[in-house]
Design an enzyme around this catalytic site. Structure first.
Site, mmCIF file in Angstrom:
data_model
loop_
_atom_site.group_PDB
_atom_site.id
_atom_site.type_symbol
_atom_site.label_atom_id
_atom_site.label_comp_id
_atom_site.label_asym_id
_atom_site.label_seq_id
_atom_site.Cartn_x
_atom_site.Cartn_y
_atom_site.Cartn_z
ATOM 1 N N LYS A 76 0.866 -1.189 0.000
ATOM 2 C CA LYS A 76 0.000 0.000 0.000
ATOM 3 C C LYS A 76 0.887 1.217 0.000
ATOM 4 C CE LYS A 76 -4.404 0.317 0.806
ATOM 5 N NZ LYS A 76 -5.384 -0.432 0.116
HETATM 6 N N1 GLU Z 1 -7.277 -0.121 -2.916
HETATM 7 C C1 GLU Z 1 -8.042 -1.309 -3.132
HETATM 8 C C2 GLU Z 1 -8.030 -2.165 -1.891
HETATM 9 O O1 GLU Z 1 -7.816 -1.683 -0.785
HETATM 10 C C3 GLU Z 1 -7.626 -2.049 -4.405
HETATM 11 C C4 GLU Z 1 -6.208 -2.511 -4.441
HETATM 12 C C5 GLU Z 1 -5.787 -3.086 -5.803
HETATM 13 O O2 GLU Z 1 -6.618 -3.218 -6.680
HETATM 14 O O3 GLU Z 1 -4.609 -3.387 -5.918
HETATM 15 O O4 GLU Z 1 -8.308 -3.332 -1.940
#
Ligand code: GLU
Length: 431
Positions: free
Chosen positions: A117
């Site tokens: 993240k």
């Molecule tokens: N931000 C989204 C999540 O928390 C999607 C992450 C992604 O598609 O890599 O799952």
């Protein structure tokens, strides 16, 4: 539903640090799995965390310094995967926790990716479009050696969108002098984005709610719903559930919470936000009232409560007053571990984030696969794949929860940790 317990019975104060909460969730499942200390050492902590300084020339000519992060939690089962958020409250511990959740989210739906993240400490509403573009590109170029289709693949998260993904993809492709769409997912379709990615998080949640309704013998058409947060996940959650016949009792965003006894038309609210950026003033629409305390939305007498905003919204202080039968976590980390205990005591069925909002990363994975093939699937095929993956994951987690007599959250972690631990064991240690 069991008798509601009193908050006092649980006593002491709780942590609002997302990372503490994530590790607490991990430990609850690790205990049941009887993981050894060696196994825990290999899969609990994030593998690396990078902090970058981002000097940006603002439109008025002065230079402003922003701070950005990328946490890679795990690459054991595949390239690190997870969104990038732009928010004023981003912190190292928050991105570490969110990266941790991504690892176990990918594992619970069994897609071959790890967890990561990223975030920038910024309120994007205070930037012009060109300042936002410069910030996005600077972030990506600072981390150019970290990201890559086989190493770490970002996606949208809070306050980021397909346009920002397009700038990420362009920055990377210009540096590498190749067209490389697989470096990021959640792109516009014209640049290799997938059918169904925009609605994927909410659609995955709808599959979970449908499965939960079947489990409790509830008719979707009779369900009442409250949704906290009206960004991509929240607005689509309201719209898709409304299309399935549910009544949307309340919605909210940063401007406040809005309620209607006859039900809110989510499309009306989507159009309102498109025109006005926020829901502020939505109470002027027919039949809509504004709640004096926006947090009261979480305590409304509805069947399904959907937190679709940020972490730590349902804690030990307000969870005893939650009246919903089902909580479907579209946000990451909206319920604290202490709140989990109280909700369980009170018979609330919580569909945990790592399962409930995994539709987003699932279609991200399908996007990444299509980018690598250079061949694109139809809307119907994506919808079918997503449904199959979500239904299988829900069934596995529910079965584990019933067999082991644990909450859906602990069951989801049991399923996911088992997969990550097995892969770690097989890979062994390179040292
Ligand atoms: N931000 C989204 C999540 O928390 C999607 C992450 C992604 O598609 O890599 O799952």
């Amino acid at each position: 539903m069991k008798k509601r317990i009193l908050l006092k019975a649980l006593g002491d104060r709780e942590s609002f640090n997302a990372l503490d909460n994530a590790f607490e969730q991990f430990n609850r499942a690790a205990k049941i799995l009887e993981l050894t200390e060696d196994q825990i050492a290999m899969i609990m902590e994030p593998r690396r965390i990078i902090e970058v300084q981002l000097p940006i020339r603002m439109d008025d000519g002065h230079v402003k310094l922003f701070k950005g992060f990328r946490a890679q939690h795990s690459m054991i089962r595949g390239p690190a995967k997870g969104g990038v958020r732009f928010h004023q409250d981003v912190s190292v511990d928050e991105v570490k926790a969110l990266a941790f959740w991504m690892t176990y989210k990918c594992a619970v739906v069994n897609i071959p990716m790890g967890g990561a993240k990223g975030g920038i400490i910024v309120d994007p509403n205070e930037l012009s479009d060109s300042e936002l573009e410069r910030l996005a590109r600077r972030y990506f170029s600072e981390l150019i050696d970290v990201f890559g289709p086989d190493t770490d693949v970002p996606a949208p998260d809070v306050n980021t969108n397909p346009q920002i993904m397009a700038w990420f993809m362009d920055t990377y492709s210009m540096h590498k002098r190749q067209y490389l769409p697989a470096v990021v997912t959640g792109k516009p379709k014209a640049l290799g984005g997938s059918q169904g990615r925009g609605t994927a998080t909410a659609m995955g949640m709808v599959h979970c709610v449908r499965n939960a309704a079947e489990h409790f013998d509830l008719d979707m058409k009779n369900l009442t719903v409250a949704v906290q947060g009206y960004g991509n996940a929240g607005s689509w959650a309201a719209k898709l559930l409304h299309d399935d016949g549910c009544t949307i009792r309340a919605i909210s965003d940063i401007s406040g919470a809005y309620i209607s006894k006859d039900g809110i038309d989510p499309q009306l609210a989507i159009d309102f936000v498109r025109r006005n950026k926020k829901l502020a003033g939505f109470e002027k629409e027919k039949g809509i009232k504004k709640l004096t305390d926006p947090m009261a939305l979480l305590e409304l007498p509805v069947d399904v409560l959907i937190p679709a905003a940020l972490e730590n919204q349902i804690s030990n202080s307000n969870s005893p007053r939650v009246q919903a039968k089902i909580i479907a976590e579209c946000a990451n980390g909206p319920v604290t571990p202490k709140a989990d205990d109280i909700l369980t005591e009170n018979g609330v069925f919580v569909i945990p984030d790592i399962l409930c909002n995994a539709g987003g990363v699932t279609v991200s994975y399908l996007e990444w696969v299509q980018n690598r093939m250079g061949y694109y699937w139809s809307k119907e095929r994506i919808a079918d794949n997503l449904k199959e993956i979500m239904d299988n994951a829900f069934a596995t987690v529910l079965q584990t929860s019933l067999e082991k007599k644990v909450t859906m959250r602990t069951a989801a972690f049991i399923v996911a940790i088992d997969r990550v631990a097995e892969a770690a064991e097989l890979r062994g240690l390179y040292s």
